[in-house]
Write a protein that holds these residues in place. Sequence first.
Motif, PDB file in Angstrom:
ATOM      1  N   UNK A  99      24.783  -5.812  -1.100  1.00 22.94           N
ATOM      2  CA  UNK A  99      24.083  -6.809  -0.297  1.00 22.94           C
ATOM      3  C   UNK A  99      25.082  -7.602   0.171  1.00 22.94           C
ATOM      4  N   UNK A 100      25.211  -7.764   1.400  1.00 26.83           N
ATOM      5  CA  UNK A 100      26.022  -8.653   2.280  1.00 26.83           C
ATOM      6  C   UNK A 100      25.297  -9.948   2.674  1.00 26.83           C
ATOM      7  N   UNK A 101      25.933 -11.238   2.513  1.00 27.42           N
ATOM      8  CA  UNK A 101      25.373 -12.104   3.108  1.00 27.42           C
ATOM      9  C   UNK A 101      26.704 -12.940   3.815  1.00 27.42           C
ATOM     10  N   UNK A 102      26.614 -12.281   5.058  1.00 22.92           N
ATOM     11  CA  UNK A 102      27.883 -12.904   6.204  1.00 22.92           C
ATOM     12  C   UNK A 102      27.380 -14.098   6.904  1.00 22.92           C
ATOM     13  N   UNK A 103      28.268 -14.976   7.069  1.00 23.71           N
ATOM     14  CA  UNK A 103      27.983 -16.221   7.729  1.00 23.71           C
ATOM     15  C   UNK A 103      28.211 -15.750   9.389  1.00 23.71           C
TER      16      UNK A 103
END
Length: 507
Positions: free
Chosen positions: A385-389
């Motif tokens: 999972x990625x949570x990239x700003x």
Amino acid sequence: MSNNDGLTKRTASFAGIGHSPELALELLEKIPAHVWSMNSAGRFIYRNRSMEDYFGAGLPRDQLDWLERVHSEDQRYVASSWRQSIETGQPFDSAHRLCGVDGAFRWFRASGRPSMDQHGQINIWHGQTIDIEHQKRAEENLRARSVELSLLVDMVPSNLWRLTPDGTTTLVNKRMADYLGLELSNVSDVASVMDTIFHPDDADAVFAELTRCLATGERFSMRYRLLRADGMYRWMSGRAEPLQDQDGNIVQWFGLCHDIEDQVQATAALRRSAEKLAQATQAANLSQLSASIAHEINQPLAAIAANSDACLRWLSADPPNVERGKLAAQRITQDVLVAAEVISRIRALFKHQPQARTIEDANRLVTEVLDLMSDEIAATTTRIDTDLDLHLPAVQLDRVQVQQVLVNLIRNGIQAMDSTDPLRSLKIRSCLERHDMIRVSIEDSGHGFADPERVFEPFFTTKINGMGMGLPICRSIVESHGGRMWVVNNETVGATVAFTLPVAVAG
Ligand code: ADP
């Protein structure tokens, strides 16, 4: 009955409905369909203009044997059903090809009904024959396309399937049926074997993901091992997309999976040899390095030992020779300086050479590394999972080195998770730590750090084949960029490794 008699009769009957009989007749004559009347023996009494134009206007009406104009392939069944209608009074209905005055055939649908006299005998037949050439062509095209399509579905070098919104299989192509060893005609077989076709290590994860996608309508994309008819599991790359109606309701799911076993094997073999090579190179480098360190240090150490002996001897002589003792002590000091110089040269060797640094988007580096590692990740069926700003400012860095850091941390995270845990997942986050620093963190659901204080010590490892150099090198790369790296065990499960990098200075 002559032609004119027929027309007169028609005219009279139109007059009977109280409107303009001329208009009605004109309508009948010009209507773009063949309109006709026949006597009980099947001879024409009336044919409208369209019909005459089609068959040839010069032909006397009662001489036209329309059956002769029927295409030879259709003639048998048309003649027999017309005969049967004439004999029984059953309505006539037939689609057949008729030859026009130009010698070309077109498709028509003819239908006729009898009128009876007061004795119940057939008096007259009325009918119409409509040109259905376009419709036939369209039907033929449609049939050809559907044959072509089902051929395509069967020939396409992938396994195709279709599901209802609740996950029931309603179609598989021939390739998939052959792969699973099932009868294509019996799709329900697939539903009954669903529980057994996935590798036991992948089945839970596949069903969990499929259930999630069916519930949310999100696209399904996974790699898993599927049981072939010969009892072998092979790696597949599977995808499925929902088909929605105009209101956005999912009406069915279409999926395909293709065999990536050879690719997975080739990548695994490549990775194994790359790892062996890396280990061999590291081991060779280390043994070379330690040999040269030992060699460089041994010389001043041997000299120090010899001079200490000499010093001791001069000072313990009777009377003590202080001058010679002093000289020996001075030589010891010089040798110590030589040893210190060797140490500082070795340290300089380890220092990173200043590399060309470029302005980069850290998020892009993360996605590039995930792409690079996609096979490795897929082989472990780890969920990423990625949570990239998305508003992350750019950073100035040596992209190869920072990619190396990411590869190391992702690989460590994967290795820390139990390969049989279907819920193993890795979360990669990026965010702004403060106005001039970004932070990237890799959070796993593994066993956590046994000894978080020591993980940055060179050669500290808990792995059988570990070198214990990954984290120290990562930290030194991050620090050489002006950032910081740390590890922490998560509150519930797993660990997080995070690092910061300074935001690029404009200009
Ligand atoms: P290596 O991977 O060769 O052992 P590293 O320096 O990369 O060397 O890691 C050192 C040690 O730190 C590992 O052996 C392991 O015990 C621990 N470690 C590293 N990453 C993690 C992680 N994500 N979760 C738990 N322990 C880890």
